[in-house]
Design a protein around this motif. Structure first.
Motif, PDB file in Angstrom:
ATOM      1  N   ASP A 148       0.544  -1.222   0.035  1.00 34.21           N
ATOM      2  CA  ASP A 148      -0.500  -0.191   0.385  1.00 34.21           C
ATOM      3  C   ASP A 148       0.822   0.847  -0.055  1.00 34.21           C
ATOM      4  O   ASP A 148       1.798   1.192   0.715  1.00 34.21           O
ATOM      5  CB  ASP A 148      -0.584  -0.373   1.355  1.00 34.21           C
ATOM      6  CG  ASP A 148      -2.206  -1.199   0.935  1.00 34.21           C
ATOM      7  OD1 ASP A 148      -2.434  -1.212   0.128  1.00 34.21           O
ATOM      8  OD2 ASP A 148      -2.251  -1.759   2.247  1.00 34.21           O
ATOM      9  N   PRO A 149       0.741   2.063  -0.336  1.00 31.21           N
ATOM     10  CA  PRO A 149       1.298   3.350  -0.421  1.00 31.21           C
ATOM     11  C   PRO A 149       1.647   4.281   1.016  1.00 31.21           C
ATOM     12  O   PRO A 149       2.775   4.725   0.950  1.00 31.21           O
ATOM     13  CB  PRO A 149       0.508   4.567  -1.127  1.00 31.21           C
ATOM     14  CG  PRO A 149      -0.250   3.383  -2.556  1.00 31.21           C
ATOM     15  CD  PRO A 149      -0.848   2.068  -1.239  1.00 31.21           C
ATOM     16  N   GLU A 150       0.539   4.121   1.679  1.00 28.69           N
ATOM     17  CA  GLU A 150       1.042   3.944   2.983  1.00 28.69           C
ATOM     18  C   GLU A 150       2.164   3.449   3.505  1.00 28.69           C
ATOM     19  O   GLU A 150       2.823   3.983   4.383  1.00 28.69           O
ATOM     20  CB  GLU A 150       0.126   4.152   3.595  1.00 28.69           C
ATOM     21  CG  GLU A 150      -1.475   5.130   3.362  1.00 28.69           C
ATOM     22  CD  GLU A 150      -2.311   4.419   2.654  1.00 28.69           C
ATOM     23  OE1 GLU A 150      -2.283   3.401   2.326  1.00 28.69           O
ATOM     24  OE2 GLU A 150      -3.187   5.270   1.632  1.00 28.69           O
TER      25      GLU A 150
ATOM     26  N   PRO B 293      -1.044   5.161  -5.988  1.00 30.80           N
ATOM     27  CA  PRO B 293      -1.425   4.210  -5.906  1.00 30.80           C
ATOM     28  C   PRO B 293      -1.191   3.664  -7.067  1.00 30.80           C
ATOM     29  O   PRO B 293      -1.466   3.882  -8.263  1.00 30.80           O
ATOM     30  CB  PRO B 293      -2.769   4.188  -5.894  1.00 30.80           C
ATOM     31  CG  PRO B 293      -2.912   6.559  -5.319  1.00 30.80           C
ATOM     32  CD  PRO B 293      -1.547   6.257  -5.352  1.00 30.80           C
TER      33      PRO B 293
ATOM     34  N   GLY C  66      -1.243  -2.328  -5.134  1.00 29.39           N
ATOM     35  CA  GLY C  66      -0.279  -1.338  -4.503  1.00 29.39           C
ATOM     36  C   GLY C  66       0.186  -0.680  -4.759  1.00 29.39           C
ATOM     37  O   GLY C  66      -0.218   0.275  -5.062  1.00 29.39           O
ATOM     38  N   SER C  67       1.604   0.172  -4.786  1.00 28.08           N
ATOM     39  CA  SER C  67       2.313   1.530  -5.458  1.00 28.08           C
ATOM     40  C   SER C  67       2.543   1.192  -6.653  1.00 28.08           C
ATOM     41  O   SER C  67       3.768   0.367  -7.438  1.00 28.08           O
ATOM     42  CB  SER C  67       2.479   2.112  -3.910  1.00 28.08           C
ATOM     43  OG  SER C  67       1.944   1.523  -2.765  1.00 28.08           O
TER      44      SER C  67
END
Length: 145
Positions: free
Chosen positions: A15-17, A95, A99-100
């Protein structure tokens, strides 16, 4: 004198976060993804994201140089500006399906004349190779979590 630019990007299954949190930790995480081209890495101020100042010695292609970078966070971007030269890098985390997508883009004022032509041709290719290795190490680190 012209601007020299180098970049590399990669899809990551995180995930980007998670990716951004990893990258903005200059104290513990960032050194783990650097190649052998980087030495004498140290955090001088801060350590996490905006306002961090970090330094390192960089060697590649028969050239060596010291950098001292100031970090500014701009959304999901880490903008790193060298305090001793025109060198700048931007890490972008966006995003993407599954995933990223992470991109590293760097630029600097190149040399003039014939030296500048060689620099503009060879430096981006060498730096792209190094950045691709850094992104692979990032993928490996995130996969190990």
């Amino acid at each position: 004198m012209s601007k020299v630019k180098a970049s590399a990007g990669a899809q990551l299954p995180a995930d980007p976060e998670v990716v951004f949190a990893f990258l903005r930790d200059y104290h513990d995480n960032r050194p783990r993804i650097l190649t052998d081209n980087y030495s004498a890495y140290r955090v001088e101020e801060g350590g996490t994201g905006d306002g961090t100042v970090y330094a390192y010695h960089f060697a590649a292609g028969g050239r060596e140089r010291d950098y001292r970078l100031q970090v500014q966070e701009r959304g999901t971007r880490l903008h790193e500006s060298d305090r001793m030269s025109s060198f700048e890098s931007v890490w972008s985390v966006d995003p993407a399906p599954g995933g990223s997508h992470v991109t590293i883009e760097s630029s600097w004022d190149g040399a003039g004349g014939i030296a500048g032509l060689f620099e503009g041709f060879f430096a981006p290719k060498g730096l792209r190779r190094i950045y691709t290795q850094v992104l692979q190490r990032l993928r490996d680190e995130l996969g190990a979590r």
